[in-house]
Scaffold this motif. Structure first.
Motif, PDB file in Angstrom:
ATOM      1  N   PRO A  18       0.816  -1.216   0.000  1.00 38.58           N
ATOM      2  CA  PRO A  18       0.000   0.000   0.000  1.00 38.58           C
ATOM      3  C   PRO A  18       0.848   1.264   0.000  1.00 38.58           C
ATOM      4  O   PRO A  18       1.982   1.264   0.475  1.00 38.58           O
ATOM      5  CB  PRO A  18      -0.771  -0.122   1.315  1.00 38.58           C
ATOM      6  N   VAL A  19       0.283   2.315  -0.551  1.00 32.34           N
ATOM      7  CA  VAL A  19       0.809   3.666  -0.381  1.00 32.34           C
ATOM      8  C   VAL A  19      -0.235   4.417   0.434  1.00 32.34           C
ATOM      9  O   VAL A  19      -1.417   4.423   0.082  1.00 32.34           O
ATOM     10  CB  VAL A  19       1.050   4.365  -1.730  1.00 32.34           C
ATOM     11  N   TYR A  20       0.193   5.008   1.537  1.00 31.73           N
ATOM     12  CA  TYR A  20      -0.731   5.740   2.394  1.00 31.73           C
ATOM     13  C   TYR A  20      -0.836   7.192   1.928  1.00 31.73           C
ATOM     14  O   TYR A  20       0.137   7.769   1.434  1.00 31.73           O
ATOM     15  CB  TYR A  20      -0.284   5.668   3.850  1.00 31.73           C
ATOM     16  N   VAL A  21      -2.007   7.757   2.078  1.00 24.14           N
ATOM     17  CA  VAL A  21      -2.240   9.163   1.715  1.00 24.14           C
ATOM     18  C   VAL A  21      -2.934   9.834   2.887  1.00 24.14           C
ATOM     19  O   VAL A  21      -3.980   9.369   3.344  1.00 24.14           O
ATOM     20  CB  VAL A  21      -3.113   9.293   0.445  1.00 24.14           C
ATOM     21  N   ARG A  22      -2.301  10.895   3.384  1.00 25.82           N
ATOM     22  CA  ARG A  22      -2.914  11.628   4.494  1.00 25.82           C
ATOM     23  C   ARG A  22      -3.934  12.613   3.937  1.00 25.82           C
ATOM     24  O   ARG A  22      -3.587  13.509   3.190  1.00 25.82           O
ATOM     25  CB  ARG A  22      -1.861  12.382   5.302  1.00 25.82           C
ATOM     26  N   HIS A  23      -5.165  12.417   4.297  1.00 27.70           N
ATOM     27  CA  HIS A  23      -6.301  13.201   3.826  1.00 27.70           C
ATOM     28  C   HIS A  23      -6.565  12.853   2.347  1.00 27.70           C
ATOM     29  O   HIS A  23      -5.740  12.246   1.681  1.00 27.70           O
ATOM     30  CB  HIS A  23      -6.059  14.707   3.996  1.00 27.70           C
ATOM     31  N   GLU A  24      -7.738  13.218   1.836  1.00 28.96           N
ATOM     32  CA  GLU A  24      -8.039  13.004   0.418  1.00 28.96           C
ATOM     33  C   GLU A  24      -6.995  13.722  -0.426  1.00 28.96           C
ATOM     34  O   GLU A  24      -6.750  14.913  -0.226  1.00 28.96           O
ATOM     35  CB  GLU A  24      -9.428  13.528   0.064  1.00 28.96           C
ATOM     36  N   GLU A  51       2.294  -0.354  12.173  1.00 27.28           N
ATOM     37  CA  GLU A  51       3.732  -0.479  12.382  1.00 27.28           C
ATOM     38  C   GLU A  51       4.399  -1.246  11.252  1.00 27.28           C
ATOM     39  O   GLU A  51       5.492  -0.888  10.790  1.00 27.28           O
ATOM     40  CB  GLU A  51       4.001  -1.184  13.717  1.00 27.28           C
ATOM     41  N   GLU A  52       3.744  -2.306  10.773  1.00 24.82           N
ATOM     42  CA  GLU A  52       4.358  -3.150   9.747  1.00 24.82           C
ATOM     43  C   GLU A  52       4.450  -2.474   8.380  1.00 24.82           C
ATOM     44  O   GLU A  52       5.102  -2.979   7.464  1.00 24.82           O
ATOM     45  CB  GLU A  52       3.591  -4.477   9.607  1.00 24.82           C
ATOM     46  N   HIS A  53       3.776  -1.333   8.225  1.00 25.63           N
ATOM     47  CA  HIS A  53       3.797  -0.606   6.942  1.00 25.63           C
ATOM     48  C   HIS A  53       4.563   0.718   7.040  1.00 25.63           C
ATOM     49  O   HIS A  53       4.467   1.550   6.141  1.00 25.63           O
ATOM     50  CB  HIS A  53       2.373  -0.346   6.453  1.00 25.63           C
ATOM     51  N   ARG A  54       5.344   0.909   8.104  1.00 21.08           N
ATOM     52  CA  ARG A  54       6.027   2.182   8.300  1.00 21.08           C
ATOM     53  C   ARG A  54       7.080   2.472   7.229  1.00 21.08           C
ATOM     54  O   ARG A  54       7.514   3.599   7.085  1.00 21.08           O
ATOM     55  CB  ARG A  54       6.668   2.226   9.689  1.00 21.08           C
ATOM     56  N   LYS A  55       7.510   1.443   6.496  1.00 26.25           N
ATOM     57  CA  LYS A  55       8.506   1.657   5.436  1.00 26.25           C
ATOM     58  C   LYS A  55       7.861   2.026   4.103  1.00 26.25           C
ATOM     59  O   LYS A  55       8.546   2.397   3.152  1.00 26.25           O
ATOM     60  CB  LYS A  55       9.372   0.409   5.258  1.00 26.25           C
ATOM     61  N   GLN A  56       6.544   1.899   4.022  1.00 26.95           N
ATOM     62  CA  GLN A  56       5.829   2.276   2.800  1.00 26.95           C
ATOM     63  C   GLN A  56       5.654   3.798   2.747  1.00 26.95           C
ATOM     64  O   GLN A  56       5.606   4.469   3.780  1.00 26.95           O
ATOM     65  CB  GLN A  56       4.468   1.598   2.749  1.00 26.95           C
ATOM     66  N   PRO A  57       5.564   4.373   1.543  1.00 25.14           N
ATOM     67  CA  PRO A  57       5.432   5.837   1.452  1.00 25.14           C
ATOM     68  C   PRO A  57       4.096   6.329   2.005  1.00 25.14           C
ATOM     69  O   PRO A  57       3.081   5.635   1.943  1.00 25.14           O
ATOM     70  CB  PRO A  57       5.512   6.108  -0.053  1.00 25.14           C
ATOM     71  N   VAL A  58       4.124   7.548   2.534  1.00 24.05           N
ATOM     72  CA  VAL A  58       2.899   8.260   2.859  1.00 24.05           C
ATOM     73  C   VAL A  58       2.943   9.578   2.094  1.00 24.05           C
ATOM     74  O   VAL A  58       3.968  10.269   2.078  1.00 24.05           O
ATOM     75  CB  VAL A  58       2.741   8.490   4.381  1.00 24.05           C
ATOM     76  N   VAL A  59       1.865   9.883   1.414  1.00 21.89           N
ATOM     77  CA  VAL A  59       1.783  11.072   0.567  1.00 21.89           C
ATOM     78  C   VAL A  59       0.923  12.119   1.263  1.00 21.89           C
ATOM     79  O   VAL A  59      -0.168  11.812   1.753  1.00 21.89           O
ATOM     80  CB  VAL A  59       1.183  10.720  -0.818  1.00 21.89           C
TER      81      VAL A  59
END
Length: 312
Positions: A18-24, A51-59
């Motif tokens: 997954p790639v996380y996105v903060r807010h829409e 915790e297990e996804h902390r290495k994935q990007p957050v946009v």
């Protein structure tokens, strides 16, 4: 807004889901759901990332974030990609310049909008005052009337903003403007197109989300420019066809974050029901192209990658 969507698409190609996105990422459900289908996960706060996804990007979304958000990401050792619109970043810099010059910052915008929260969050608490309307400008009491500078949210009505600025200037002659206009070209261009097209329209449809500031402004612009009625819809399925009996001319425009595919969807819905003829109101061609983050520039972006949003 295209740039922000591209950043999420490219991050998914480069790093996988997954790639996380903060807010829409932008205020449009079609876009959000399309990115979710590709593997994006939308969160409101960074502590929602497992915790297990902390290495994935957050946009971070196109609307911009307070300085506390990237600081929080660094504390959590998160890899983040900032998709703040460059025009919003310009407003941040304008506000910070006012402060460096010893001015209290007046931000003209809408309370609670993510862009306003992000802009106010560039400066210390108390360094920015929010003014929303001409009435607010009439009653506003600054800490120092001789040392004021203003900036504006990028998605406001040009005409409404002009009225607020005029009243502030009348009350505070030393009010300093930013070095360049803050309202984004996409917002301005769409408002000008609606002004041109609205006179003589029996009904005017604006494609956009109910939480999209620039889309809601277009509804107001259409009514002021002469449309007998104007409505905001997200998809063709939201159109109340009973409103379109005994009319001859319908205007159609879209907010800056509304994808072309939905505009085409609505045009086709009219063609299925009526003998519809489409006439374009050309104003200006948008040729601006902002680069994506350095970390993603080597990732190829194909026509197929964006076909779902561009209607190709």
């Amino acid at each position: 807004m295209d740039r922000a969507i591209q950043i999420v698409v490219l991050a998914l190609k480069e790093f996988g889901a997954p790639v996380y996105v903060r807010h829409e990422i932008v205020h449009n459900r079609y876009v959000v759901e399309g990115l979710e289908a590709k593997g994006a996960i939308f969160v409101e706060e960074l502590d929602e990332i497992p915790e297990e996804h902390r290495k994935q990007p957050v946009v971070f979304s196109a609307h911009g974030v307070p300085k506390s958000v990237p600081a929080d990401a660094e504390t959590r050792n998160l890899f983040y990609l900032d998709a703040t619109c460059p025009l919003v970043s310009k407003v941040h810099k304008q506000a910070m310049r006012h402060q460096r010059m010893g001015r209290h910052v007046v931000l003209i915008g809408h309370a609670g909008h993510p862009e306003v929260i992000g802009t106010m969050g560039q400066l210390p608490d108390g360094a920015v005052s929010l003014v929303e309307t001409v009435e607010d400008a009439e009653t506003y009491t600054p800490p120092d009337a001789d040392n004021l500078g203003f900036v504006t949210q990028t998605t406001l009505s040009v005409d409404d903003t002009a009225g607020v600025i005029k009243r502030l200037h009348e009350r505070f002659p030393n009010l300093t403007a930013p070095a360049a206009d803050s309202i984004c070209y996409a917002t301005t261009n769409r408002q000008e197109a609606v002004k041109q097209a609205a006179p003589g329209c029996d009904h005017f449809i604006i494609v956009g989300a109910p939480n999209s500031s620039n889309s809601k402004r277009l509804v107001e612009v259409a009514l002021r420019a002469g449309a007998k009625k104007s409505v905001l819809v997200q998809r063709a399925s939201e159109i109340d066809w009973d409103d379109f009996t005994d009319i001859s001319t319908v205007g159609l425009s879209a907010g800056a974050s509304a994808p072309e595919v939905i505009v085409n969807e609505i045009i086709e819905a009219f063609r299925e029901r009526y003998n519809a003829v489409v006439e374009l109101a050309d104003t200006v061609e948008e040729t601006e192209n902002f680069l994506v983050n350095r970390e993603l520039r080597h990732v190829p972006l194909t026509v197929n990658d964006m076909a779902w949003v561009n209607g190709e």
